[in-house]
Design an enzyme around this catalytic site. Structure first.
Site, PDB file in Angstrom:
ATOM      1  N   ASP A  32       0.806  -1.223   0.000  1.00 38.69           N
ATOM      2  CA  ASP A  32       0.000   0.000   0.000  1.00 38.69           C
ATOM      3  C   ASP A  32       0.839   1.273   0.000  1.00 38.69           C
ATOM      4  O   ASP A  32       0.414   2.283  -0.575  1.00 38.69           O
ATOM      5  CB  ASP A  32      -0.929   0.018   1.222  1.00 38.69           C
ATOM      6  CG  ASP A  32      -1.966  -1.098   1.178  1.00 38.69           C
ATOM      7  OD1 ASP A  32      -2.240  -1.597   0.065  1.00 38.69           O
ATOM      8  OD2 ASP A  32      -2.476  -1.461   2.248  1.00 38.69           O
ATOM      9  N   SER A  47       5.428  -4.630 -10.167  1.00 41.50           N
ATOM     10  CA  SER A  47       6.689  -5.275 -10.569  1.00 41.50           C
ATOM     11  C   SER A  47       6.887  -5.147 -12.069  1.00 41.50           C
ATOM     12  O   SER A  47       8.020  -5.041 -12.559  1.00 41.50           O
ATOM     13  CB  SER A  47       6.669  -6.762 -10.189  1.00 41.50           C
ATOM     14  OG  SER A  47       6.433  -6.934  -8.815  1.00 41.50           O
ATOM     15  N   THR A  83      47.800 -11.605 -43.910  1.00 46.17           N
ATOM     16  CA  THR A  83      46.408 -11.893 -44.261  1.00 46.17           C
ATOM     17  C   THR A  83      46.278 -13.391 -44.474  1.00 46.17           C
ATOM     18  O   THR A  83      47.203 -14.025 -45.004  1.00 46.17           O
ATOM     19  CB  THR A  83      45.978 -11.142 -45.538  1.00 46.17           C
ATOM     20  OG1 THR A  83      46.824 -11.533 -46.622  1.00 46.17           O
ATOM     21  CG2 THR A  83      46.057  -9.631 -45.353  1.00 46.17           C
ATOM     22  N   HIS A  84      45.157 -13.971 -44.030  1.00 45.57           N
ATOM     23  CA  HIS A  84      44.962 -15.426 -44.081  1.00 45.57           C
ATOM     24  C   HIS A  84      46.050 -16.167 -43.313  1.00 45.57           C
ATOM     25  O   HIS A  84      46.401 -17.303 -43.659  1.00 45.57           O
ATOM     26  CB  HIS A  84      44.934 -15.930 -45.536  1.00 45.57           C
ATOM     27  CG  HIS A  84      43.862 -15.329 -46.374  1.00 45.57           C
ATOM     28  ND1 HIS A  84      42.585 -15.848 -46.450  1.00 45.57           N
ATOM     29  CD2 HIS A  84      43.865 -14.212 -47.170  1.00 45.57           C
ATOM     30  CE1 HIS A  84      41.861 -15.094 -47.255  1.00 45.57           C
ATOM     31  NE2 HIS A  84      42.603 -14.095 -47.703  1.00 45.57           N
ATOM     32  N   SER A 119      54.045 -21.565 -15.776  1.00 45.70           N
ATOM     33  CA  SER A 119      53.885 -23.012 -15.812  1.00 45.70           C
ATOM     34  C   SER A 119      54.262 -23.629 -14.477  1.00 45.70           C
ATOM     35  O   SER A 119      55.192 -23.175 -13.809  1.00 45.70           O
ATOM     36  CB  SER A 119      54.769 -23.615 -16.915  1.00 45.70           C
ATOM     37  OG  SER A 119      54.748 -25.027 -16.873  1.00 45.70           O
ATOM     38  N   SER A 120      53.548 -24.698 -14.119  1.00 46.73           N
ATOM     39  CA  SER A 120      53.858 -25.436 -12.898  1.00 46.73           C
ATOM     40  C   SER A 120      54.938 -26.486 -13.139  1.00 46.73           C
ATOM     41  O   SER A 120      55.437 -27.100 -12.195  1.00 46.73           O
ATOM     42  CB  SER A 120      52.592 -26.122 -12.373  1.00 46.73           C
ATOM     43  OG  SER A 120      52.097 -27.038 -13.339  1.00 46.73           O
ATOM     44  N   LYS A 125      58.932 -20.114 -17.885  1.00 46.15           N
ATOM     45  CA  LYS A 125      57.872 -19.842 -18.869  1.00 46.15           C
ATOM     46  C   LYS A 125      56.975 -18.714 -18.357  1.00 46.15           C
ATOM     47  O   LYS A 125      56.560 -18.711 -17.201  1.00 46.15           O
ATOM     48  CB  LYS A 125      57.046 -21.098 -19.110  1.00 46.15           C
ATOM     49  CG  LYS A 125      56.127 -21.025 -20.324  1.00 46.15           C
ATOM     50  CD  LYS A 125      55.546 -22.401 -20.604  1.00 46.15           C
ATOM     51  CE  LYS A 125      54.799 -22.444 -21.928  1.00 46.15           C
ATOM     52  NZ  LYS A 125      53.581 -21.633 -21.894  1.00 46.15           N
ATOM     53  N   VAL A 126      56.672 -17.777 -19.233  1.00 48.30           N
ATOM     54  CA  VAL A 126      55.774 -16.666 -18.900  1.00 48.30           C
ATOM     55  C   VAL A 126      54.680 -16.604 -19.954  1.00 48.30           C
ATOM     56  O   VAL A 126      54.966 -16.580 -21.157  1.00 48.30           O
ATOM     57  CB  VAL A 126      56.538 -15.327 -18.838  1.00 48.30           C
ATOM     58  CG1 VAL A 126      55.577 -14.196 -18.535  1.00 48.30           C
ATOM     59  CG2 VAL A 126      57.649 -15.388 -17.781  1.00 48.30           C
ATOM     60  N   ASN A 127      53.432 -16.579 -19.522  1.00 44.91           N
ATOM     61  CA  ASN A 127      52.300 -16.639 -20.443  1.00 44.91           C
ATOM     62  C   ASN A 127      51.589 -15.288 -20.570  1.00 44.91           C
ATOM     63  O   ASN A 127      51.691 -14.443 -19.683  1.00 44.91           O
ATOM     64  CB  ASN A 127      51.289 -17.687 -19.963  1.00 44.91           C
ATOM     65  CG  ASN A 127      51.854 -19.095 -20.001  1.00 44.91           C
ATOM     66  OD1 ASN A 127      52.741 -19.384 -20.798  1.00 44.91           O
ATOM     67  ND2 ASN A 127      51.374 -19.956 -19.133  1.00 44.91           N
ATOM     68  N   GLU A 167      44.600 -13.519 -22.094  1.00 45.73           N
ATOM     69  CA  GLU A 167      43.773 -14.719 -21.916  1.00 45.73           C
ATOM     70  C   GLU A 167      42.582 -14.443 -20.995  1.00 45.73           C
ATOM     71  O   GLU A 167      41.494 -14.987 -21.197  1.00 45.73           O
ATOM     72  CB  GLU A 167      44.635 -15.863 -21.375  1.00 45.73           C
ATOM     73  CG  GLU A 167      45.580 -16.418 -22.431  1.00 45.73           C
ATOM     74  CD  GLU A 167      46.583 -17.421 -21.885  1.00 45.73           C
ATOM     75  OE1 GLU A 167      46.560 -17.675 -20.663  1.00 45.73           O
ATOM     76  OE2 GLU A 167      47.385 -17.941 -22.679  1.00 45.73           O
TER      77      GLU A 167
END
Length: 452
Positions: free
Chosen positions: A131, A139, A186-187, A317-318, A323-325, A330
Site C-alpha cells: 500500500d 513489478s 592476411t589469411h 607453468s607449474s 615460462k611466462v604466459n 587470456e
C-alpha cells in the site's frame, strides 16, 4: 534463531526475527531453492532508488502523508547505500516478472520504515509494503525500469571510462610505434609491409567505435517503463506519479531519464536491452580480436613471432621453469566468451515477451549487468597491466620484411603480376629473398629496390 509471525494475503508465515524481509520473501525463499545466484547489488540499489523517488513523489502528490513518505524515503536511501545488502535473498531464478525481488525490496523498506517510526520490525503497520512502498507501481513496470537505470548507470560510470582508458593506451602505442616497419599478414600468411603503429591504430579505432555504439543506445535506455503499472495503462497510479518520480530519478542519478513514449512496448518487450547487449557483444568480439593479435605478436620468446613484448606478470607453468604466459590477454578472451554467451541468454530472454509482459526479466537483468561489469573490469586491466607495458622488438619485426615473398607485390608496377609471381615462386623454391632474385635477374637497380 528466533522467529516472528508475518502475514500476507495467503496467510501466516514464520520469518527470522533479525530479517527485514517479510512473508512474501520467505515464501520465495522456500519456492525457489534453485541456485546460489541473486540479482546483482547494482540492480538492487537502482531498485531502491526508484522506491526512494516514488516515496518522495507520492508525498508531494498527497498519496502518502508526510510521515509515511519520509520514513519510506529514508529506509530506501539506506538500501541504496548498501546498508541492507544481506536482506536481498531471493534466488535469481524466480517468477519471470521479478515480483519476488520487488516484494523483497518492498518488505525490507517497509520493515525498516516501521522500525524508524515505531522501533519494531513489522511489515504491515503503519507502513505496508504494497500500500505504501509499492504505491503507484507494479513489478511489471518497476523491474524493467530498474534494468534500464542500473545498466545505464554502470555504462556511464564504469564501462565508458574503462574503454576510454583502453582506447588511449592503444593510441599511445600507435603513436610510439608509427615508424616501426613490419610485415602485414592476411589469411595467416605473409602480406605486404606496414607499420606496427598502423596495426595498433586499428585496435584503438575498434574501441572508439564501441564507445560510439554504446552512446547510440543511450536515448532508449533513458526511457523508463515506470507509470505503466500492471499492463501499461497506469491503473492505480496518480496521473502525475510517473512524471514526478522520473524527474526525481533524473536529478538523483544525474542522467536525463524520462517516461517511456509507449508503456505497452516498454513492458511487453525488452528490445532496448537486447540492443544494448548486442553492443556489448560487439565489444567482446573487438576485444577478442585485439587480445588474440597481441598474444600472437608477442609469441615466443624465441620460437614465435616475437614482434612485441608484453609485461611479465607471473610464472606461466607449474612444470616448465622460466615460462611466462600472456595471462592478461587470456583473461580478456574469457570475459569476451562470457559476454557473448550472456548475449545469447538475453536474446532468448528478449523473445519471451508474452502479450503485455516479458517473463524473463531476472535473467535479463543479471546477464546484462554481469556483461557490463566484466567488460568494465577487464578493459581497465587490459589497459593498465598489458597495453601500457608493451614494447616493440623493432629488429625482429623488420627482419621479417626482408624474408617475405610478399615483397614481390612491389614489383608489379614495373614487371606486371605474372612476372612478379614468377619471381616469388623462384625465391621460395630456392630459399632466397625477393631482393636476391631481383638482383640476380637484374630486374631493377639496387637503389630502386631500396626505394621500393
Amino acid at each position: 534463531m528466533g522467529f516472528r509471525q508475518e502475514k500476507d494475503s495467503m496467510g501466516m508465515v514464520e520469518v527470522p526475527d533479525d530479517a527485514y524481509y517479510g512473508a512474501q520473501t520467505q515464501r520465495a525463499i522456500q519456492n525457489f531453492p534453485v541456485s546460489d545466484l541473486k540479482p546483482p547489488l547494482s540492480f538492487i540499489h537502482s531498485l531502491a532508488l526508484i522506491k526512494h523517488c516514488a516515496a518522495l513523489a507520492n508525498g508531494q502528490l498527497g498519496v502518502l502523508n508526510n510521515e509515511q513518505s519520509k520514513a519510506v524515503a529514508k529506509a530506501s536511501l539506506e538500501v541504496m547505500e548498501g546498508k541492507h545488502d544481506d536482506q536481498f535473498v531471493v534466488d535469481l531464478f524466480q517468477t519471470g516478472s521479478g515480483t519476488s525481488t520487488n516484494m523483497n525490496m518492498n518488505e525490507v523498506i517497509a520493515t525498516r520504515a516501521n522500525e524508524i517510526l515505531t522501533g519494531k520490525k513489522n511489515t504491515g503497520s503503519p507502513i505496508h509494503p504494497n500500500d505504501h512502498v509499492n504505491s503507484g507501481q507494479s513489478s511489471n513496470d518497476v523491474i524493467p525500469s530498474a534494468i534500464h537505470l542500473s545498466a545505464l548507470t554502470l555504462i556511464k560510470r564504469k564501462l565508458v571510462p574503462s574503454l576510454i582508458k583502453l582506447e588511449e593506451s592503444l593510441n599511445q602505442k600507435a603513436e610510439a610505434f608509427k615508424d616501426i616497419r613490419k610485415i602485414g599478414r592476411t589469411h595467416l600468411q605473409d602480406a605486404v609491409p606496414m607499420t606496427l603503429g598502423q596495426e595498433f591504430s586499428g585496435y584503438g579505432r575498434q574501441i572508439a567505435l564501441g564507445i560510439e555504439r554504446l552512446e547510440s543506445a543511450t536515448p532508449r535506455l533513458l526511457e523508463l517503463a515506470l507509470g505503466g503499472t500492471a499492463v501499461g495503462t497506469g491503473i492505480n497510479a496518480h496521473p502525475q506519479f510517473a512524471e514526478t518520480t522520473i524527474s526525481l530519478i533524473a536529478v538523483t542519478s544525474t542522467y536525463k531519464f524520462k517516461e517511456a513514449e509507449n508503456h505497452f512496448a516498454a513492458q511487453a518487450a525488452q528490445d532496448t536491452v537486447v540492443e544494448t547487449s548486442g553492443v556489448l557483444k560487439t565489444l567482446a568480439v573487438s576485444l577478442t580480436k585485439i587480445a588474440n593479435d597481441i598474444r600472437w605478436l608477442s609469441s615466443g620468446p624465441r620460437c614465435g613471432l616475437g614482434e612485441i613484448s608484453i609485461p611479465s606478470l607471473q610464472p606461466g607453468s607449474s612444470i616448465m621453469p622460466g615460462k611466462v604466459n600472456p595471462v592478461i590477454p587470456e583473461s580478456v578472451l574469457q570475459v569476451a566468451a562470457q559476454v557473448i554467451g550472456n548475449d545469447t541468454t538475453i536474446t532468448i530472454g528478449g523473445q519471451s515477451g508474452n502479450f503485455e509482459l516479458n517473463v524473463m526479466l531476472p535473467i535479463i537483468a543479471y546477464n546484462l549487468i554481469q556483461s557490463i561489469e566484466l567488460l568494465s573490469s577487464v578493459s581497465d586491466l587490459f589497459a593498465e597491466q598489458c597495453i601500457k607495458g608493451i614494447t616493440a622488438n623493432q629488429e625482429k619485426a623488420e627482419s621479417y620484411i626482408e624474408q617475405s615473398l610478399a615483397l614481390a607485390t612491389s614489383l608489379i608496377p614495373l614487371v606486371g603480376y605474372d612476372k612478379a609471381a614468377e619471381i616469388a615462386k623462384k625465391a621460395y623454391t630456392q630459399g632466397k629473398t625477393i631482393r636476391e632474385i631481383a638482383k640476380e635477374e637484374k630486374i631493377i637497380s639496387e637503389k630502386e629496390q631500396d626505394e621500393l
